[in-house]
Every structure is written in C-alpha cells, then in structure tokens.
Design a protein around this motif. Structure first.
Motif, PDB file in Angstrom:
ATOM      1  N   GLN A 155      -4.105   5.809  -4.535  1.00 30.25           N
ATOM      2  CA  GLN A 155      -3.147   7.793  -5.394  1.00 30.25           C
ATOM      3  C   GLN A 155      -2.237   7.021  -6.250  1.00 30.25           C
ATOM      4  N   PRO A 156      -2.347   7.744  -6.564  1.00 33.15           N
ATOM      5  CA  PRO A 156      -1.933   8.067  -8.110  1.00 33.15           C
ATOM      6  C   PRO A 156       0.493   7.179  -7.679  1.00 33.15           C
ATOM      7  N   ASP A 157       0.791   7.771  -6.663  1.00 37.14           N
ATOM      8  CA  ASP A 157       2.402   8.131  -6.254  1.00 37.14           C
ATOM      9  C   ASP A 157       2.341   8.633  -4.607  1.00 37.14           C
ATOM     10  N   ALA A 158       3.646   8.161  -3.976  1.00 36.10           N
ATOM     11  CA  ALA A 158       3.691   8.254  -2.388  1.00 36.10           C
ATOM     12  C   ALA A 158       3.209   9.657  -2.316  1.00 36.10           C
ATOM     13  N   ARG A 188       4.611  -3.127  -7.197  1.00 35.23           N
ATOM     14  CA  ARG A 188       5.646  -2.399  -6.528  1.00 35.23           C
ATOM     15  C   ARG A 188       5.889  -3.971  -5.582  1.00 35.23           C
ATOM     16  N   ARG A 189       5.884  -4.800  -5.318  1.00 40.08           N
ATOM     17  CA  ARG A 189       7.326  -6.027  -4.925  1.00 40.08           C
ATOM     18  C   ARG A 189       7.266  -6.877  -6.051  1.00 40.08           C
ATOM     19  N   LEU A 247      -4.951   2.984   3.719  1.00 38.70           N
ATOM     20  CA  LEU A 247      -4.535   2.992   2.630  1.00 38.70           C
ATOM     21  C   LEU A 247      -4.809   2.269   1.662  1.00 38.70           C
ATOM     22  N   ASP A 248      -5.618   2.580   0.731  1.00 34.39           N
ATOM     23  CA  ASP A 248      -5.866   1.205   0.231  1.00 34.39           C
ATOM     24  C   ASP A 248      -4.762   0.827  -1.736  1.00 34.39           C
ATOM     25  N   VAL A 249      -4.911  -0.039  -1.661  1.00 35.12           N
ATOM     26  CA  VAL A 249      -4.434  -0.557  -3.222  1.00 35.12           C
ATOM     27  C   VAL A 249      -4.898  -1.682  -4.212  1.00 35.12           C
ATOM     28  N   SER A 250      -4.734  -1.856  -5.210  1.00 36.09           N
ATOM     29  CA  SER A 250      -5.157  -2.282  -6.106  1.00 36.09           C
ATOM     30  C   SER A 250      -4.587  -3.516  -5.158  1.00 36.09           C
ATOM     31  N   ALA A 295       0.264  -1.256   0.130  1.00 38.43           N
ATOM     32  CA  ALA A 295      -0.019  -0.093   0.170  1.00 38.43           C
ATOM     33  C   ALA A 295       0.706   1.168  -0.059  1.00 38.43           C
ATOM     34  N   GLY A 296       1.601   0.790   0.406  1.00 42.60           N
ATOM     35  CA  GLY A 296       2.835   2.250  -0.058  1.00 42.60           C
ATOM     36  C   GLY A 296       3.268   2.863   1.008  1.00 42.60           C
TER      37      GLY A 296
END
Length: 209
Positions: free
Chosen positions: A193-196, A145-146, A135-138, A15-16
């Motif tokens: 979100q598109p970036d951190a 990201r991994r 903080l969600d993430v697809s 999720a970052g």
C-alpha cells in the motif's frame, strides 16, 4: 480455543506491521491487539519489551561469539509464549489480532540455523488462527524503510555487511519460510500500500468481512 476468534498480521521486515497495528488500535475498538511492541504490552508484562531491547543491545552484537543461536532461540521463545498466552487469555468473545504470532520468529530461527525440531513442534501445536493477513512489501520499499540499511539488525540480512543484496536475499527466504508455515491456513495477501493509513484500512476491510 473454545470458539475464540483470532487473526494474525504477518509480513517481512519493513512491511509496516507496527505502524499498521498502531493505526488499527483506533479503527478496531472491538478487537484486542496483541504484540510485543511497547504500545501493546501491559505494565505487568514489562519484562517482554525489556528482553526485546536487551536482545538488540547485547545478544545480537554478541551472536556467534558470546551467545549461540540456540541461546538466541531461547530468548525469542519468551516472545512466542507471551503471544500464545495473550491469545489464550482474556474474554473469548473479543476477537484478537496478533502481530506475527510465532510464524515470523520460527522462520527467523530457521534462517539463523536453529535446528531444534522439538521446539518448533511445540510452537506448531499452539492454537491456530482463523486467518492470516499477509502484508506484502517490495524489497526496494523495505530497504528504504530501513534507512537504506542504516537501521538493520543481524536478524534482517544475510552475511556480515548487511548491504542491499544481503537484505533482499534474506527477506526473500524469510518470506518463503513464513508462507510455508501458514500454507494450510486461510491467507489473505495484501499488496503493498502507498502508506500506513491505507494499509491499515485494507487490513480493517479484511477483518470486517
């Protein structure tokens, strides 16, 4: 807690959160940021990141052979208690943001098959936050990201192979368990979100409201 204000930043693997926490350090100077990441651990607590490194280098590769899941939970509990101690310590007038608190570790222990209800009950008796920012993430973004699976560890996927299906299945279950743990708390869900930088700004807006 004597009126202490603290929030939790929560989210699935990928999720970052770590990147967002580092950016928030410069955006929220009035807040104290708590995490087991090296950047947020004081020198006198050097044992915490050392245990984290040893967990990845030695414990996880030997899990199920040299080490049991109960031993894994015992090591992870050091992080849980450290985070609690950091929440309870310091100036009570300074707001605190905690990376994951005990919620994510508890969910990972449950997923790993740890059945120690007494340990879970103790963790759940810890002070509860004023709110949770999730903080969600697809799954697709988290997988990228991994390193498309190249940087996974055994606590991020089902099965032995760690392919994308194993990762996505694990993360879906992990997300559900984390949200179950915080279901009685005020939770703000932040879409991917598109970036951190933008993710950190979105978190800052929630905390400043």
């Amino acid at each position: 807690m004597n009126g202490r204000r603290f929030h939790v930043l929560l989210g699935p693997d990928g999720a970052g959160k770590s990147s967002v926490m580092r950016r928030l350090a410069g955006m929220l100077p009035e807040w104290r940021l708590v995490s087991t990441d090296d950047a947020f651990v004081a020198p006198e607590h050097a044992l915490i990141p050392r245990l984290r490194r040893d967990l990845h280098a030695h414990l996880l590769p030997g899990l199920g052979a040299a080490y049991s899941v109960d031993f894994l939970a015992s090591v992870l509990q050091t992080a849980v208690v450290h985070l609690r101690d950091q929440v309870c310590g310091g100036d009570p007038e300074v707001p605190v943001l905690v990376d994951s608190y005990y919620y994510k570790i508890l969910a990972k222990c449950r997923t790993a098959g740890v059945r120690d209800s007494r340990m879970y009950s103790w963790w759940r008796s810890f002070p509860q936050p004023s709110g949770v920012v999730f903080l969600d993430v697809s799954p697709g973004t988290a997988w990228r990201r991994r390193g498309n699976g190249a940087r996974l560890n055994l606590l991020e996927h089902d099965g032995d192979d760690g392919d994308r299906a194993d990762f996505e299945r694990y993360q879906k279950n992990l997300r559900e368990l984390m949200l179950e743990e915080v279901r009685d708390l005020p939770v703000t869900m932040l879409r991917e979100q598109p970036d951190a930088d933008r993710a950190a700004e979105a978190v800052r807006e929630v905390l400043s409201a």
